[in-house]
Design an enzyme around this catalytic site. Structure first.
Site, mmCIF file in Angstrom:
data_model
loop_
_atom_site.group_PDB
_atom_site.id
_atom_site.type_symbol
_atom_site.label_atom_id
_atom_site.label_comp_id
_atom_site.label_asym_id
_atom_site.label_seq_id
_atom_site.Cartn_x
_atom_site.Cartn_y
_atom_site.Cartn_z
ATOM 1 N N PHE A 171 0.778 -1.229 0.053
ATOM 2 C CA PHE A 171 -0.151 0.128 -0.212
ATOM 3 C C PHE A 171 0.812 1.266 -0.016
ATOM 4 O O PHE A 171 1.768 1.326 0.964
ATOM 5 C CB PHE A 171 -0.851 0.227 1.257
ATOM 6 C CG PHE A 171 -1.898 1.219 1.101
ATOM 7 C CD1 PHE A 171 -3.101 1.160 0.368
ATOM 8 C CD2 PHE A 171 -1.398 2.440 1.644
ATOM 9 C CE1 PHE A 171 -3.824 2.409 0.090
ATOM 10 C CE2 PHE A 171 -2.038 3.615 1.598
ATOM 11 C CZ PHE A 171 -3.556 3.665 0.796
ATOM 12 N N ASP B 203 9.365 2.967 2.199
ATOM 13 C CA ASP B 203 8.144 3.725 2.455
ATOM 14 C C ASP B 203 7.727 3.510 4.045
ATOM 15 O O ASP B 203 7.230 2.782 4.414
ATOM 16 C CB ASP B 203 6.903 3.243 1.527
ATOM 17 C CG ASP B 203 5.613 3.903 1.863
ATOM 18 O OD1 ASP B 203 5.592 4.898 3.001
ATOM 19 O OD2 ASP B 203 4.719 3.821 1.104
ATOM 20 N N LYS C 86 2.551 11.167 7.314
ATOM 21 C CA LYS C 86 1.618 10.988 8.455
ATOM 22 C C LYS C 86 1.986 11.764 9.782
ATOM 23 O O LYS C 86 1.881 12.687 9.708
ATOM 24 C CB LYS C 86 1.387 9.399 8.847
ATOM 25 C CG LYS C 86 0.459 8.818 7.518
ATOM 26 C CD LYS C 86 -0.110 7.437 7.856
ATOM 27 C CE LYS C 86 -1.072 7.030 6.974
ATOM 28 N NZ LYS C 86 -0.675 5.928 5.981
HETATM 29 C C1 LIG Z 1 -0.901 6.192 4.390
HETATM 30 C C2 LIG Z 1 0.174 5.380 3.558
HETATM 31 C C3 LIG Z 1 0.304 6.235 2.165
HETATM 32 C C4 LIG Z 1 -0.430 7.313 1.814
HETATM 33 O O1 LIG Z 1 -0.453 8.539 2.589
HETATM 34 P P1 LIG Z 1 -1.628 9.552 2.193
HETATM 35 O O2 LIG Z 1 -1.230 10.647 2.885
HETATM 36 O O3 LIG Z 1 -2.766 8.796 2.586
HETATM 37 O O4 LIG Z 1 -1.585 9.700 0.650
HETATM 38 C C5 LIG Z 1 1.637 5.633 1.554
HETATM 39 N N1 LIG Z 1 2.170 4.455 2.101
HETATM 40 C C6 LIG Z 1 1.799 3.978 3.074
HETATM 41 C C7 LIG Z 1 2.954 3.075 3.782
HETATM 42 C C8 LIG Z 1 0.922 4.308 4.051
HETATM 43 O O5 LIG Z 1 0.742 3.844 5.125
#
Ligand SMILES: *Cc1c(COP(=O)(O)O)cnc(C)c1O
Length: 418
Positions: A156, A241, A270
């Site tokens: 994700f 990520d 985040k």
């Molecule tokens: C939440 C998340 C994203 C996307 O972030 P947004 O601020 O919602 O665009 C990307 N990678 C990971 C691992 C995430 O948990």
């Protein structure tokens, strides 16, 4: 704030509408791209939220780890308030006096050299993809239009058209094509699969050090180190990520710290904005980020002084290490308690730090059914991928608050749903 359960309080002047009325408005006027639990939050402090009807709940999601430092963290709010009254947005057409200090502090926290600030996580992922592709063409010598990025099944990374192009979740893709080419999927946690997929056109491997949305999937021990070694050996970039796994959640500053590994590129988001402002960043070496020249890439709000001030405070808070230590210690405590649960309904409990996935057996019911039951007992948890209940409370949670949560978890998870 004292620990207590749900208690109905008299409506204040602010509560002119009930929770049901709010939900009705959202049903009628907002797009239905989410399926939230039926709770309408109207204020929050620490790990506690209060709803429009005056009930209190413990937040065990922390906005998918965006609220790691707690709701209404005064230390960070003070910085935001102060900056709010000075200047909030200049665009990058001019300099502002918050961006430099933020970038320096974040680069140092990451053990890296340079920062490219954006706003949302997905934007930072997009930025990392552009970085890797351009690095491939300009530095590695990949033929124009051929760059390949390897990703994992179950990944994700966000919701843009390019990012959903390499999602393996059919629902994320359904109806959104045509898709962006240039990505290949390998099995998560399988180093041989990655080694076999790397070819001369490969520029990067993009992965979450622990897969969050997939259900808190922890890769086999040593995987991150193997990935690091393989990427170095084959001359491709390792992009971590850490949008959800990073910034204290796993009991370390970054999840990759658990294996003492440094990627070539960190993607952060985040919690970087402390749940106050959207703030994300790509952090890397000067050499890699030097593929960008003025006009190549940007964002109107990226690097704005309000977000930069908040982000710098977040970095300062993390540099002190107390949240990481808390996540480690209280995470161990929570895991130890969860380990005592006696029930056949639980298939597996996994995670790191204060990040827990409780996978329920299919016969025992869906995670969403359990989350609805937990909600009734004052605990806000969210399911992910059908069978997994995710626990990711704000890292300000206390031992007593964990005990309070555990009592409710025990009650709900050890009894049949109906
Ligand atoms: C939440 C998340 C994203 C996307 O972030 P947004 O601020 O919602 O665009 C990307 N990678 C990971 C691992 C995430 O948990």
């Amino acid at each position: 704030m004292e620990v207590q359960g749900m208690d109905v309080q008299p409506a204040t002047d602010r509560r002119t509408m009930s929770g049901v009325e709010h939900i009705d408005l959202v049903e009628r006027y907002a797009a239905h791209n989410y399926h939230p639990l039926p709770v309408v939050v109207s204020s929050a402090r620490g790990v506690w939220v209060e709803d429009a009807d005056g009930r209190r709940f413990m937040d065990m999601l922390a906005a998918y780890s965006a609220v790691n430092f707690g709701h209404g963290n005064e230390e960070i709010l003070d910085v935001a308030r102060e900056q709010l009254s000075r200047v909030t947005l200049t665009s990058r057409a001019f300099h502002n006096d918050q961006l430099g200090p933020f970038c320096k502090a974040l680069a140092e926290l990451c053990g890296m050299e340079a920062v490219l600030p954006m706003n949302t996580g997905a934007e930072a992922v997009e930025t990392a993809i552009k970085t890797a592709r351009k690095w491939g063409y300009k530095k590695k010598g990949v033929a124009e239009g051929k760059a390949k990025i390897i990703c994992c099944d179950g990944n994700f990374h966000g919701r843009t058209t390019t990012i959903v192009s390499f999602s393996t979740d059919p629902q994320c893709r359904d109806g959104f094509g045509p898709f962006t080419p240039g990505f290949e999927i390998v099995e998560y946690g399988n180093i041989e699969a990655l080694a076999a997929a790397i070819d001369d056109d490969t520029v990067a491997f993009l992965a979450e050090p622990i897969q969050g949305e997939a259900g808190i999937i922890v890769p086999p021990e040593g995987y991150l180190q193997q990935v690091r070694d393989l990427c170095t050996e084959r001359g491709i970039l390792f992009i971590a990520d850490e949008i959800q796994s990073g910034l204290g959640r796993c009991g370390t500053t970054f999840c990759v710290d658990l294996e003492g590994v440094r990627p070539d590129i960190f993607i952060l988001g985040k919690a970087l904005g402390a749940g106050i402002v959207p703030l994300s960043a790509v952090v890397s070496s000067r050499e890699i980020l030097s593929v960008f020249t003025p006009g190549d890439h940007g964002s109107t709000f990226g690097g704005n002084p309000l977000a930069a001030a908040v982000g710098r405070k977040v970095v300062d808070v993390l540099a002190a290490g107390t949240y990481q230590a808390r996540a480690k210690e209280l995470g161990d405590y929570l895991f130890q308690k969860l380990g005592t649960l006696e029930t056949d309904a639980i298939k597996e409990i996994r995670g790191r730090g204060l990040w827990v996935g409780i996978e329920m057996e299919k016969e025992a019911g869906t995670a969403s059914q359990y989350c609805k039951k937990l909600l009734k007992r004052g605990l806000l948890c969210k399911d992910t991928h059908e069978q997994v209940i995710r626990l990711a409370p704000p890292l300000v949670i206390t031992r007593e608050e964990i005990d309070w949560a555990f009592e409710r978890l025990e009650e709900v998870l050890t009894q049949p749903l109906n």
